[in-house]
Design a protein around this motif. Structure first.
Motif, mmCIF file in Angstrom:
data_model
loop_
_atom_site.group_PDB
_atom_site.id
_atom_site.type_symbol
_atom_site.label_atom_id
_atom_site.label_comp_id
_atom_site.label_asym_id
_atom_site.label_seq_id
_atom_site.Cartn_x
_atom_site.Cartn_y
_atom_site.Cartn_z
ATOM 1 N N ASN A 1 0.801 -1.229 0.000
ATOM 2 C CA ASN A 1 0.000 0.000 0.000
ATOM 3 C C ASN A 1 0.831 1.274 0.000
ATOM 4 O O ASN A 1 0.345 2.324 -0.392
ATOM 5 C CB ASN A 1 -0.955 0.012 1.194
ATOM 6 N N THR B 1 3.689 4.247 -4.680
ATOM 7 C CA THR B 1 3.157 5.511 -5.195
ATOM 8 C C THR B 1 3.828 5.879 -6.514
ATOM 9 O O THR B 1 4.735 5.191 -6.970
ATOM 10 C CB THR B 1 3.341 6.640 -4.161
ATOM 11 N N SER C 1 -6.006 10.769 -5.488
ATOM 12 C CA SER C 1 -6.500 9.422 -5.182
ATOM 13 C C SER C 1 -5.606 8.309 -5.710
ATOM 14 O O SER C 1 -6.053 7.420 -6.420
ATOM 15 C CB SER C 1 -7.913 9.234 -5.740
ATOM 16 N N THR D 1 -4.162 4.952 -5.471
ATOM 17 C CA THR D 1 -4.567 3.767 -4.715
ATOM 18 C C THR D 1 -3.838 2.520 -5.218
ATOM 19 O O THR D 1 -3.445 2.441 -6.376
ATOM 20 C CB THR D 1 -6.081 3.528 -4.828
ATOM 21 N N ASP E 1 -4.362 -1.600 -5.507
ATOM 22 C CA ASP E 1 -5.331 -2.695 -5.455
ATOM 23 C C ASP E 1 -4.663 -3.951 -6.004
ATOM 24 O O ASP E 1 -4.650 -4.171 -7.215
ATOM 25 C CB ASP E 1 -6.580 -2.344 -6.268
ATOM 26 N N THR F 1 -3.138 3.037 -9.209
ATOM 27 C CA THR F 1 -3.988 3.928 -10.008
ATOM 28 C C THR F 1 -4.035 5.314 -9.394
ATOM 29 O O THR F 1 -4.071 5.457 -8.171
ATOM 30 C CB THR F 1 -5.432 3.371 -10.078
ATOM 31 N N GLY F 2 -4.075 6.356 -10.252
ATOM 32 C CA GLY F 2 -4.221 7.736 -9.799
ATOM 33 C C GLY F 2 -5.108 8.522 -10.746
ATOM 34 O O GLY F 2 -5.087 8.280 -11.955
#
Length: 186
Positions: free
Chosen positions: A53, A56, A70, A72, A74, A79-80
């Motif tokens: 997690n 970035t 945002s 994230t 998964d 994803t951004g």
């Protein structure tokens, strides 16, 4: 002595898998070297393995950071969301991930935004400048593709070399271990 031989055999069998356990970037939207011609609302990076997690990425244009919301994680996907439309120009996504095996990895994905409507409205006064810009983008795009392809090829070559050298070393160790066992039995 049998324990040592068993440990060496286990090492030979499992070391190549450990050496190639790092995750790699499988795909991205936009992809490396891509010329984006429509409005980009989301950046997606897909990795070969699970990522942590704390992974970035940043988006830069001419060394200026572009806002991405945002971001994230998964599973294997990072994803951004891009809140405002990107202007025409060259961009670089710089990603930093933590693989589930604990290794920190990073990379860059260069791409270009060239949305026709933006360019027409920005350069209506000087059609010659539009032609010059298009020629510059065409000249630069293949160079970016070649750099990216060579980086990917170098990375694949490095992994292949590491695996080959590892296997050779382990086979030599196994041969020495078997030789020692044969000598002790005589």
């Amino acid at each position: 002595m049998k324990k040592i031989l068993f440990i060496m055999i286990c090492f030979v069998l499992f070391f190549p898998f450990m050496a190639s356990a790092h995750t790699t970037l499988e795909s991205s939207t936009p992809s490396a070297g891509e010329v984006v011609t429509t409005e980009l609302k989301e950046i997606t990076l897909e990795f070969a393995g699970e990522i942590e997690n704390k992974s970035t990425f940043t988006l830069k244009s001419n060394n200026d950071v572009v806002q991405v919301d945002s971001i994230t994680v998964d599973g294997k996907t990072l994803t951004g969301q891009i809140p405002t439309p990107l202007k025409n120009g060259e961009y670089t996504i710089t990603w930093n991930i933590a693989a589930t095996d604990g290794h920190l990895l990073s990379g860059e994905i260069p791409f270009t935004v060239n949305i026709p409507n933006q360019e027409e409205s920005e350069v209506q006064e000087d059609p010659a400048a539009e032609t010059d810009d298009a020629q510059v983008n065409e000249e630069q795009s293949p160079q970016v593709d070649n750099d990216t392809d060579s980086n990917n090829e170098e990375s694949d070559d490095n992994r292949s070399i590491i695996s080959t050298v590892s296997i050779i070393v382990l086979v030599i160790l196994l041969a020495v271990g078997i030789g020692i066992l044969i000598r002790k039995k005589r």
